[in-house]
Design a protein around this motif. Sequence first.
Motif, PDB file in Angstrom:
ATOM      1  N   GLY A 193       0.826  -1.211   0.000  1.00 34.10           N
ATOM      2  CA  GLY A 193       0.000   0.000   0.000  1.00 34.10           C
ATOM      3  C   GLY A 193       0.852   1.250   0.000  1.00 34.10           C
ATOM      4  N   GLY A 194       0.335   2.323  -0.610  1.00 36.28           N
ATOM      5  CA  GLY A 194       1.076   3.564  -0.721  1.00 36.28           C
ATOM      6  C   GLY A 194       0.957   4.455   0.504  1.00 36.28           C
TER       7      GLY A 194
ATOM      8  N   ASP B 199      -4.567   5.497   0.318  1.00 37.40           N
ATOM      9  CA  ASP B 199      -3.767   4.283   0.450  1.00 37.40           C
ATOM     10  C   ASP B 199      -3.747   3.791   1.890  1.00 37.40           C
ATOM     11  N   ARG B 200      -3.585   4.713   2.845  1.00 31.43           N
ATOM     12  CA  ARG B 200      -3.520   4.330   4.259  1.00 31.43           C
ATOM     13  C   ARG B 200      -4.873   3.784   4.727  1.00 31.43           C
TER      14      ARG B 200
ATOM     15  N   TRP C 181      -6.983   2.177   2.880  1.00 32.24           N
ATOM     16  CA  TRP C 181      -7.075   0.828   2.331  1.00 32.24           C
ATOM     17  C   TRP C 181      -6.272  -0.152   3.181  1.00 32.24           C
TER      18      TRP C 181
ATOM     19  N   GLU D 270       4.811  -0.869   3.324  1.00 32.38           N
ATOM     20  CA  GLU D 270       4.247   0.473   3.240  1.00 32.38           C
ATOM     21  C   GLU D 270       5.328   1.480   3.586  1.00 32.38           C
TER      22      GLU D 270
ATOM     23  N   THR E 113      -3.491   0.063  -3.286  1.00 34.15           N
ATOM     24  CA  THR E 113      -3.323   1.231  -4.166  1.00 34.15           C
ATOM     25  C   THR E 113      -2.048   1.964  -3.778  1.00 34.15           C
ATOM     26  N   ILE E 114      -1.443   2.597  -4.760  1.00 32.65           N
ATOM     27  CA  ILE E 114      -0.299   3.487  -4.534  1.00 32.65           C
ATOM     28  C   ILE E 114      -0.587   4.769  -5.301  1.00 32.65           C
TER      29      ILE E 114
ATOM     30  N   PRO F 162      -2.435   4.306  -9.763  1.00 29.01           N
ATOM     31  CA  PRO F 162      -2.147   3.026  -9.119  1.00 29.01           C
ATOM     32  C   PRO F 162      -1.759   1.899 -10.077  1.00 29.01           C
TER      33      PRO F 162
END
Length: 626
Positions: free
Chosen positions: A186-187, A192-193, A195, A216, A240-241, A252
């Motif tokens: 994750g990004g 992202d966080r 998710w 991460e 996702t990123i 992403p």
Amino acid sequence: MGFQSGKVLSRGVRWCAAICCFLIAIFGTAASSSMEIARRVPRILILYPYDERIVATTEAGEAVRTRLLEVTNAKIELFSEFLDLSRFPEREHLERMARYLSAKYADRQPDVVIALGEESARFIVQNRNGLADHAKIIFGGFSRATANNLKLPDDMIGALSEFDILKTAEMARRLQPQAHHLYIIGGSADFDRAWLATARTDLANFSKDYETTYLENLTIEEFTRRVAELPRDSIILALTIFKDSSGSNFIPREAIRQIAQTASAPIYGPYPTYIDYGAVGGNFVTFNSLGTTMADLALGAIAGKGGSSVDAPPTYVVDARQLRHWGLSAANLPPGAIQMFKEKTFWEQYHYVIIATLAVITAQGVVITGLLIERRRRRKAQSESHRRLLEVVHLNQSATAGALSASIAHELNQPLGAIRSNAEAAAVILRSETPDLKLIEQILVDIRDDDQRAHEVISQVRNLLKKRGDIDCQTFDLNDVAASAIKILHGEALRRGVAVHTYPLPRKLPIRADKVHVQQVILNLATNAMDAMLDVAACDRRLIIETALARGSKVELSVSDTGRGIPDGQLASVFEPFFTTKPTGTGLGLSIARAIVETYGGKISAGNRPQGGAIFRIVLPLAQSG
């Protein structure tokens, strides 16, 4: 008592009146709104949360536009706005966008707003006044739990999509039953966080079966390097990123593609846009179906129909190329999983051609079988025809031998008589005191020659009378056969007073046929010719047999007489069976002659000579040219 009743009645009337006014106010407003929309082209605003590069929302939006234009026959006004929140997430930007859009649509407020994603829904809820005061709001692209957390107004409905990372993980476990490691990527963006936090909750029990690691707060280069070094028995779940730890922004799927290029284990993801970008697949709602569902809700709102939120069913989707790349068995996929980019089998690609080819082959097989059966029947018929021809020819030969029996007997009597005379002379010489041995030797030579002549006559008769079971094809000189036929006819010709003239071509004329059959044809024609001269004076009876070359590497034999000829009206019928001009004839001689000649690829014809009499011509192919 009666008063009290009147008061109760009066109170009930007042309550009914109040309720009716309330309903009229509500439905009157809705009716007037529907009537207003009906009087003009409906206006629909599609609100995108990010910029146009984000494929997920772009695909959903395009599906919305396509569906709306198709159903309304393009009689609709469509507007699109991109909030660009992935690059400008600040509150000030949101406030500026709200003021800008309110001013922009002040005179053209939309009838329906379609909010794609959580951010768009939150934005329209907070800035509905002034931008879409009376618009129906349709949302989509997030789960029911997220919708409850947003506390959306009751008049907002949407297409709910559950991005269940656990189902994607379960599919990965089915495809990799021997895996021991689990990695979740994750990004660093807020989305992202969020998710990652959701994944930790949803995968809490699932991750207990693996050595689980969350990757991460890394740069894209660190992501790529770490994933390239993971054990082969790993399951990688990419969320996702949108942003990495260095602050770089990404789409992403582009970030996933960069990581997947050197990954040491299969990567799975919760979005259909990751397909064709290195991911094996996952469980998700396709953006096309999500957009179509939202468009249908918008059409219902335009028509004034009520409605409620609906669930867009998720689907397992995988990239068949990735399955093949990682050696994952498609047999382990969940039931109903869709394989994209699957190479069609030869049957799937060309089944119409295969069916047509098989049909043609089958038809050809039927035709060939029929032809083989017909060929077999034809050969059987030909064999039967040959057998019957041999029988008829034998009967004809027997008849000819019978007709020539007197001549044959005369031919035999001559050498036999000579043998007897020579034997008696030899006996007288031997009884003398001084026998002349040289004279006796000459007498013995004469006896031997006469015996050979008798043998030849008997052999010719034997050939005429011999019955054979098959045709004996051989190559021979036509002149020789004609000469042997003349020898057989010699005695009969003398008895009838017919002069036989032969004009053979001074060269060999090789043909391939049954020698006895060709001889029989000549005998039939010559016998008929002598019969045709019975009424002619003895001095004018001439039988002429001639051979010559014909055009096209063929040979011709002609038999002519000096009789009265054939009437012109009967020339076409002389070869028909049972046709005859003789009182005692059977009408089969010429018919048999034609059958024999045609059997060996030849032709026979009849005509009249200018100087009188008939002429029959036989044309047969040469066995060799030159």
